[in-house]
Structure formats: structure tokens, C-alpha cells
Design a protein around this motif. Structure first.
Motif, PDB file in Angstrom:
ATOM      1  N   GLN A  38      -4.233  -3.961  -4.673  1.00 50.65           N
ATOM      2  CA  GLN A  38      -2.981  -4.448  -4.448  1.00 50.65           C
ATOM      3  C   GLN A  38      -2.541  -5.856  -5.009  1.00 50.65           C
ATOM      4  N   ASP A  98       0.972  -1.140   0.064  1.00 53.03           N
ATOM      5  CA  ASP A  98      -0.208  -0.121  -0.058  1.00 53.03           C
ATOM      6  C   ASP A  98       0.893   1.211  -0.186  1.00 53.03           C
ATOM      7  N   ARG A 139       2.205   1.619  -3.347  1.00 52.67           N
ATOM      8  CA  ARG A 139       1.247   1.938  -4.336  1.00 52.67           C
ATOM      9  C   ARG A 139       1.064   3.588  -4.118  1.00 52.67           C
ATOM     10  N   ARG A 140       0.877   3.961  -2.953  1.00 59.74           N
ATOM     11  CA  ARG A 140       0.696   5.430  -2.660  1.00 59.74           C
ATOM     12  C   ARG A 140       1.803   6.284  -3.441  1.00 59.74           C
ATOM     13  N   SER A 188      -8.633  -7.352   4.021  1.00 66.37           N
ATOM     14  CA  SER A 188      -7.974  -6.436   2.905  1.00 66.37           C
ATOM     15  C   SER A 188      -8.417  -4.897   2.829  1.00 66.37           C
ATOM     16  N   SER A 189      -7.835  -3.821   2.943  1.00 68.31           N
ATOM     17  CA  SER A 189      -8.348  -2.476   2.724  1.00 68.31           C
ATOM     18  C   SER A 189      -8.919  -2.432   1.280  1.00 68.31           C
ATOM     19  N   ASP A 190      -8.816  -3.238   0.395  1.00 63.88           N
ATOM     20  CA  ASP A 190      -9.168  -3.037  -0.839  1.00 63.88           C
ATOM     21  C   ASP A 190     -10.569  -3.677  -1.007  1.00 63.88           C
ATOM     22  N   GLU A 194      -7.927   7.768  -5.336  1.00 72.38           N
ATOM     23  CA  GLU A 194      -7.635   6.461  -5.097  1.00 72.38           C
ATOM     24  C   GLU A 194      -8.439   5.527  -5.815  1.00 72.38           C
TER      25      GLU A 194
END
Length: 208
Positions: A56, A35, A38-39, A184-186, A50
Motif C-alpha cells: 500500500q 486495498d 489495489r485489488r 497494516s494488513s501488509d 497477491e
């Protein structure tokens, strides 16, 4: 079959570019958090929305491809060494019901990747007492995760140390996380995790 709309094509291309840059950062800069990579990649490419970032899973897919192309001489051996170290550590920490997570499980670990282990114990000080009793010097840290069934992300304590040149990150979760694991935050799906038996089976199934 209809072709994707131009905006969709540009969006997919943008996500791929971010994924490629994030994978490069992981390979070349020693950045192990997908993450975070990616950021940073999105910021470098000027993509601040976003919703236009890659999942991910796509970053991992691109990272594997780059490793096959550029690191075939070193990455598989490093991955096996890390998995072997993880299996030994999980046996050592069996009282805390360890689960392997992260790059070592995903197969994208290199020589600098940490072995990420989720430990489960309602007495968070028990891990510290165990490490102290085994004379393992470790530094306190914390990680932010969201458990299944919980409304938000929370910080969980843990420890990090190195053994035989391999970094270890021990995240201490409540015992309830065995039934409600981190997600997952996704997409909110449970993060891939493995028991020591599952890890050894994975190692046995891989080509030498």
C-alpha cells in the motif's frame, strides 16, 4: 552490484503497473480504500497472485506523484480543508480520544476523501448518544481491522456523516486500542495515526 534477476525485474515492473492503475482509480473514480483499489487494479491487469501485488505504501507514493502532476491546482487546497475540518472534529470529539488516520493524514486526500477518525471507548453506544445529543444525523457502519496483539481481523462499529460538504467516518475502537492500535494488513506494523496536537503541528510545518 549485481543486477536483479529477470523474474525480479518483471515482478517489480508488475507491481509498479498495479500501483499506477490503483492510483488512477483513486484519483478518477472516487475510490478511497487503497486495498480495494489495489485489488481492482490487479484484477484488471490479470494479476491474481497477491504476492505479486504492490504494498500500500507504493500505491500511496505513486498516488502522490500523480497528484503532483495532474492535481496540483486543487489537491493541496482540498487537503488543507480536510485537515482543518479534522482538527475541529477531533476537538469536538476529544472525550473519545480521537486519532486521525487514512488519506487526510497521509496527505493524499482530495475533495471527495473522507476524514477517518478512530475513536476509543469501551461503551460503543456512547458515540451514538453523543452524536444524537448534538443532533448530528449519522448512519451506522462497520469496519474490519486488526489490532496489535490480536490474532485476527475483527469488525468494529462506527458512524458516518457529512458536515460542510466533507464526509466523516468514525470508527469506534476499544480503549485498549490506544496501546494496541490497528495494524497494516501488509506488514503488521501499526497504521499511521495522529492526535489533534500532532495534526496541528503537521499543518503548521507545511508550506502555505
Amino acid at each position: 552490484m549485481p543486477r536483479p534477476a529477470p523474474n525480479a525485474q518483471r515482478g517489480n515492473r508488475g507491481r509498479l503497473l498495479i500501483a499506477q492503475e490503483a492510483a488512477r482509480l483513486i484519483r478518477e473514480s472516487g475510490m478511497h480504500d487503497i486495498d480495494q483499489a489495489r485489488r481492482k487494479a490487479a484484477a484488471r491487469l490479470g494479476v491474481h497472485d497477491e504476492t505479486l501485488w504492490p504494498r500500500q505504501a507504493l500505491v500511496e507514493e505513486v498516488l502522490r506523484e500523480q497528484q503532483r502532476l495532474f492535481d496540483a491546482g486543487s489537491q493541496p487546497a482540498a487537503l488543507f480543508r480536510h485537515r482543518d475540518a479534522a482538527a475541529q472534529a477531533m476537538q469536538f470529539l476529544q472525550a473519545f480520544h480521537p486519532r486521525l488516520a487514512g488519506a487526510v493524514l497521509a496527505g493524499t486526500a482530495d475533495a471527495t476523501s473522507p476524514v477517518v477518525l478512530h475513536l476509543h471507548c469501551d461503551d460503543t453506544d456512547a458515540v451514538q448518544r453523543f452524536l444524537h445529543g448534538q443532533r448530528i444525523p449519522a448512519e451506522a457502519r462497520s469496519w474490519t481491522l486488526q489490532l496489535a496483539g490480536h490474532p485476527s481481523r475483527q469488525r468494529y462499529p462506527g458512524w458516518e456523516f457529512a458536515a460542510d460538504g466533507i464526509a466523516f467516518e468514525l470508527v469506534v475502537l476499544p480503549e485498549d486500542a490506544l496501546r494496541h492500535p490497528p495494524v497494516s494488513s501488509d506488514d503488521g506494523k501499526p497504521l499511521p495515526r495522529a492526535t489533534v496536537a500532532q495534526l496541528r503541528q503537521l499543518m503548521a510545518e507545511e508550506p502555505a
